[in-house]
Scaffold this motif. Structure first.
Motif, PDB file in Angstrom:
ATOM      1  N   CYS A   1      57.845  30.314 130.527  1.00  0.00           N
ATOM      2  CA  CYS A   1      57.908  31.229 129.381  1.00  0.00           C
ATOM      3  C   CYS A   1      56.562  31.929 129.218  1.00  0.00           C
ATOM      4  CB  CYS A   1      58.254  30.468 128.106  1.00  0.00           C
ATOM      5  SG  CYS A   1      59.871  29.664 128.138  1.00  0.00           S
ATOM      6  N   LEU A   2      56.518  33.230 129.529  1.00  0.00           N
ATOM      7  CA  LEU A   2      55.298  33.998 129.336  1.00  0.00           C
ATOM      8  C   LEU A   2      55.029  34.223 127.854  1.00  0.00           C
ATOM      9  CD1 LEU A   2      55.332  36.743 132.129  1.00  0.00           C
ATOM     10  CD2 LEU A   2      53.581  35.018 131.741  1.00  0.00           C
ATOM     11  N   SER A   3      56.105  34.406 127.084  1.00  0.00           N
ATOM     12  CA  SER A   3      56.019  34.596 125.641  1.00  0.00           C
ATOM     13  C   SER A   3      57.398  34.319 125.070  1.00  0.00           C
ATOM     14  CB  SER A   3      55.583  36.031 125.313  1.00  0.00           C
ATOM     15  OG  SER A   3      56.589  36.953 125.705  1.00  0.00           O
ATOM     16  N   GLU A   4      57.567  34.554 123.774  1.00  0.00           N
ATOM     17  CA  GLU A   4      58.884  34.366 123.171  1.00  0.00           C
ATOM     18  C   GLU A   4      59.862  35.446 123.627  1.00  0.00           C
ATOM     19  OE1 GLU A   4      58.752  33.931 118.976  1.00  0.00           O
ATOM     20  OE2 GLU A   4      57.224  32.357 119.013  1.00  0.00           O
ATOM     21  N   GLU A   5      59.327  36.500 124.217  1.00  0.00           N
ATOM     22  CA  GLU A   5      60.165  37.623 124.639  1.00  0.00           C
ATOM     23  C   GLU A   5      60.308  37.746 126.149  1.00  0.00           C
ATOM     24  OE1 GLU A   5      61.766  39.592 122.444  1.00  0.00           O
ATOM     25  OE2 GLU A   5      60.946  38.380 120.814  1.00  0.00           O
ATOM     26  N   GLU A   6      59.531  36.978 126.907  1.00  0.00           N
ATOM     27  CA  GLU A   6      59.504  37.189 128.357  1.00  0.00           C
ATOM     28  C   GLU A   6      59.521  35.868 129.117  1.00  0.00           C
ATOM     29  OE1 GLU A   6      56.774  39.705 131.578  1.00  0.00           O
ATOM     30  OE2 GLU A   6      56.481  39.946 129.415  1.00  0.00           O
ATOM     31  N   ILE A   7      60.385  35.796 130.131  1.00  0.00           N
ATOM     32  CA  ILE A   7      60.550  34.595 130.949  1.00  0.00           C
ATOM     33  C   ILE A   7      60.409  34.979 132.418  1.00  0.00           C
ATOM     34  CG2 ILE A   7      62.036  32.613 131.448  1.00  0.00           C
ATOM     35  CD1 ILE A   7      63.194  34.829 128.707  1.00  0.00           C
ATOM     36  N   CYS A   8      59.727  34.126 133.195  1.00  0.00           N
ATOM     37  CA  CYS A   8      59.583  34.372 134.627  1.00  0.00           C
ATOM     38  C   CYS A   8      60.257  33.273 135.434  1.00  0.00           C
ATOM     39  CB  CYS A   8      58.114  34.460 135.023  1.00  0.00           C
ATOM     40  SG  CYS A   8      57.326  35.993 134.538  1.00  0.00           S
ATOM     41  N   THR A   9      60.805  33.641 136.580  1.00  0.00           N
ATOM     42  CA  THR A   9      61.476  32.685 137.461  1.00  0.00           C
ATOM     43  C   THR A   9      61.030  32.914 138.901  1.00  0.00           C
ATOM     44  OG1 THR A   9      63.377  34.122 137.947  1.00  0.00           O
ATOM     45  CG2 THR A   9      63.536  32.717 135.981  1.00  0.00           C
ATOM     46  N   THR A  10      61.258  31.902 139.723  1.00  0.00           N
ATOM     47  CA  THR A  10      61.063  32.058 141.156  1.00  0.00           C
ATOM     48  C   THR A  10      62.044  31.150 141.886  1.00  0.00           C
ATOM     49  OG1 THR A  10      59.432  32.069 142.956  1.00  0.00           O
ATOM     50  CG2 THR A  10      59.296  30.265 141.376  1.00  0.00           C
ATOM     51  N   GLY A  11      62.381  31.531 143.113  1.00  0.00           N
ATOM     52  CA  GLY A  11      63.370  30.789 143.884  1.00  0.00           C
ATOM     53  C   GLY A  11      62.809  30.241 145.179  1.00  0.00           C
ATOM     54  N   TYR A  12      63.654  29.553 145.905  1.00  0.00           N
ATOM     55  CA  TYR A  12      63.241  28.834 147.104  1.00  0.00           C
ATOM     56  C   TYR A  12      63.006  29.746 148.297  1.00  0.00           C
ATOM     57  CZ  TYR A  12      63.281  25.363 150.850  1.00  0.00           C
ATOM     58  OH  TYR A  12      62.940  24.594 151.927  1.00  0.00           O
ATOM     59  N   GLU A  13      63.792  30.793 148.439  1.00  0.00           N
ATOM     60  CA  GLU A  13      63.699  31.626 149.635  1.00  0.00           C
ATOM     61  C   GLU A  13      63.332  33.068 149.299  1.00  0.00           C
ATOM     62  OE1 GLU A  13      67.502  30.979 151.414  1.00  0.00           O
ATOM     63  OE2 GLU A  13      66.834  29.205 152.511  1.00  0.00           O
ATOM     64  N   VAL A  14      62.572  33.255 148.227  1.00  0.00           N
ATOM     65  CA  VAL A  14      62.123  34.602 147.867  1.00  0.00           C
ATOM     66  C   VAL A  14      60.601  34.597 147.764  1.00  0.00           C
ATOM     67  CG1 VAL A  14      64.242  35.247 146.663  1.00  0.00           C
ATOM     68  CG2 VAL A  14      62.422  34.079 145.411  1.00  0.00           C
ATOM     69  N   SER A  15      59.983  35.751 147.990  1.00  0.00           N
ATOM     70  CA  SER A  15      58.526  35.838 147.984  1.00  0.00           C
ATOM     71  C   SER A  15      57.998  36.450 146.697  1.00  0.00           C
ATOM     72  CB  SER A  15      58.051  36.683 149.176  1.00  0.00           C
ATOM     73  OG  SER A  15      58.561  38.003 149.073  1.00  0.00           O
ATOM     74  N   ASP A  16      58.824  36.485 145.674  1.00  0.00           N
ATOM     75  CA  ASP A  16      58.373  37.112 144.446  1.00  0.00           C
ATOM     76  C   ASP A  16      58.722  36.283 143.217  1.00  0.00           C
ATOM     77  OD1 ASP A  16      61.120  37.531 144.079  1.00  0.00           O
ATOM     78  OD2 ASP A  16      61.031  39.562 144.887  1.00  0.00           O
ATOM     79  N   MET A  17      58.123  36.683 142.115  1.00  0.00           N
ATOM     80  CA  MET A  17      58.400  36.103 140.809  1.00  0.00           C
ATOM     81  C   MET A  17      58.975  37.207 139.943  1.00  0.00           C
ATOM     82  SD  MET A  17      54.729  34.175 140.745  1.00  0.00           S
ATOM     83  CE  MET A  17      54.073  35.406 141.881  1.00  0.00           C
ATOM     84  N   LYS A  18      60.102  36.940 139.307  1.00  0.00           N
ATOM     85  CA  LYS A  18      60.763  37.949 138.488  1.00  0.00           C
ATOM     86  C   LYS A  18      60.626  37.604 137.011  1.00  0.00           C
ATOM     87  CE  LYS A  18      64.154  39.417 141.937  1.00  0.00           C
ATOM     88  NZ  LYS A  18      65.589  39.543 142.290  1.00  0.00           N
ATOM     89  N   CYS A  19      60.274  38.617 136.217  1.00  0.00           N
ATOM     90  CA  CYS A  19      60.108  38.420 134.781  1.00  0.00           C
ATOM     91  C   CYS A  19      61.162  39.218 134.018  1.00  0.00           C
ATOM     92  CB  CYS A  19      58.709  38.848 134.347  1.00  0.00           C
ATOM     93  SG  CYS A  19      57.397  37.906 135.161  1.00  0.00           S
ATOM     94  N   PHE A  20      61.818  38.549 133.082  1.00  0.00           N
ATOM     95  CA  PHE A  20      62.901  39.146 132.300  1.00  0.00           C
ATOM     96  C   PHE A  20      62.572  39.055 130.818  1.00  0.00           C
ATOM     97  CE2 PHE A  20      64.688  37.707 136.242  1.00  0.00           C
ATOM     98  CZ  PHE A  20      65.682  38.608 136.572  1.00  0.00           C
ATOM     99  N   ASN A  21      63.153  39.961 130.025  1.00  0.00           N
ATOM    100  CA  ASN A  21      63.099  39.779 128.580  1.00  0.00           C
ATOM    101  C   ASN A  21      64.321  38.983 128.142  1.00  0.00           C
ATOM    102  OD1 ASN A  21      65.303  41.561 128.412  1.00  0.00           O
ATOM    103  ND2 ASN A  21      63.999  43.328 127.920  1.00  0.00           N
ATOM    104  N   ILE A  22      64.362  38.627 126.863  1.00  0.00           N
ATOM    105  CA  ILE A  22      65.460  37.772 126.401  1.00  0.00           C
ATOM    106  C   ILE A  22      66.784  38.513 126.317  1.00  0.00           C
ATOM    107  CG2 ILE A  22      63.977  36.142 125.179  1.00  0.00           C
ATOM    108  CD1 ILE A  22      64.565  37.662 122.611  1.00  0.00           C
ATOM    109  N   GLN A  23      66.734  39.836 126.532  1.00  0.00           N
ATOM    110  CA  GLN A  23      67.979  40.604 126.600  1.00  0.00           C
ATOM    111  C   GLN A  23      68.508  40.689 128.031  1.00  0.00           C
ATOM    112  OE1 GLN A  23      65.230  41.945 124.751  1.00  0.00           O
ATOM    113  NE2 GLN A  23      66.163  41.036 122.929  1.00  0.00           N
ATOM    114  N   SER A  24      67.897  39.925 128.934  1.00  0.00           N
ATOM    115  CA  SER A  24      68.332  39.810 130.331  1.00  0.00           C
ATOM    116  C   SER A  24      67.916  40.979 131.212  1.00  0.00           C
ATOM    117  CB  SER A  24      69.863  39.642 130.415  1.00  0.00           C
ATOM    118  OG  SER A  24      70.299  38.574 129.618  1.00  0.00           O
TER     119      SER A  24
END
Length: 336
Positions: free
Chosen positions: A89-112
């Motif tokens: 959780c970057l903030s109450e409005e932003e979440i970041c994820t990462t996966g096993y076979e990807v080279s990046d980190m994706k950040c989303f807001n709570i509205q998806s």
């Protein structure tokens, strides 16, 4: 001095020299005070151990929130990447994820909605991600054996290791890093605390000199509890291993007997909440285990259509985010 008192003194003088007697300390109160203690003085207060190996240990607190009888699924975000394994959780409005076979980190807001994508320098997927007190994303890179910070869109190398591979990590309440590592030959595991780029503490063995964690390169998610305990989900060992801030083993949780949970307990992600409860993902049994700070099982989260739960994190309002191996991110309310 009376004969009776004199005989008591003689008896005490015969005790072995190693025996220590601690008596309450009597303090005479000042005159003219209105307190009851004026007549009788006072006794020094009994205290419990608050320090160990130079670390101050926090006292237990009474829980102020109750577990909901039925946890509620608030939001589901389809990340689009299969094999999700970490969420932060970057903030109450932003979440970041990462996966096993990807080279990046994706950040989303709570509205998806996807806000930004951050690629690693090595081109390999991060082993894990976390967020500093300043709101910067940090990640571990197994290929370069580095710990890195993403600040203002730029990647800064924080720590470069030799002979050890960084696996999972968390940011502590004092803005230090706790990192699970394994040796190049995958035989030795340990957890290291870093203050900046300096190695401050190594947690590797119990008091008998036995390894605390299983010796392999299998994931060992790590988090800090509110009482400053260090909690590790040791997947290969099938256990949640908890030590106090000084690195002394407190307990191992190895599962809760259940007629409906028949698969071996192999914990993945782990997080804690404001009530000092420990939550860990049970991938094979499609549920989350909730423990109290002393390792006692409290309940499962096994509804909310959980499928292969992997990475976990909680926000400041005690909402739980679950990164599923299936590629979905779920936000769950479980505390009232």
């Amino acid at each position: 001095m009376t004969m009776e008192y004199s005989s008591k003194i003689k008896e005490l003088s015969k005790l072995p020299p190693k025996v220590k007697i601690s008596l309450p300390v009597f303090s005479r109160k000042a005159k003219n005070t209105e307190h009851f203690y004026t007549l009788f003085g006072s006794l020094t207060e009994l205290t419990t151990k608050t320090e160990e190996n130079g670390y101050k240990l926090k006292k237990p607190e009474t829980p102020t929130k109750e577990l909901l009888e039925e946890p509620e699924l608030i939001t589901t975000i389809n990340i689009g990447d299969k094999k999700l394994r970490s969420v932060a959780c970057l903030s109450e409005e932003e979440i970041c994820t990462t996966g096993y076979e990807v080279s990046d980190m994706k950040c989303f807001n709570i509205q998806s909605s996807l806000i930004k994508t951050i690629k690693t320098k090595s081109g390999e997927g991060p082993n894990d991600i976390a967020v500093t007190g300043d709101g910067d994303l940090v990640y571990s890179d197994w290929k370069t054996k580095t710990l890195n910070k993403v600040k203002n869109g730029q990647i800064e190398e924080m720590i470069r290791l030799q002979g050890w591979v960084p696996e999972n990590l968390c940011v502590t309440s004092s803005d230090e890093l706790l990192v699970s590592l394994y040796s190049d030959d995958k035989t030795q595991p340990k957890v290291v605390r870093y203050s900046g780029s300096k190695e401050k503490q190594t947690i590797q063995f119990d008091e008998e000199g036995n390894p605390l964690y299983s010796g392999n390169g299998v994931i060992k998610y790590v988090t800090e509890n509110r009482n400053l305990d260090i909690c590790v989900a040791d997947n290969k060992a099938g256990a949640v291993v908890v030590v106090n801030q000084a690195g002394k083993l407190r307990f191992r949780y190895t599962d809760h007997p259940s007629a409906t949970k028949n698969e071996p307990f192999k914990p993945r992600g782990i997080t804690t909440d404001s009530q000092r409860q420990i939550l860990t993902a049970d991938y094979h049994n499609q549920c989350i285990h909730i423990l109290d700070q002393d390792g006692q099982f409290l309940r499962y989260i096994d509804n909310c259509d959980l499928k292969e739960p992997f990475g976990l994190c909680g926000d400041k309002k005690d909402k739980l985010f679950v990164a599923e191996w299936t590629g979905k991110l779920k936000k769950i309310k479980y505390l009232g």
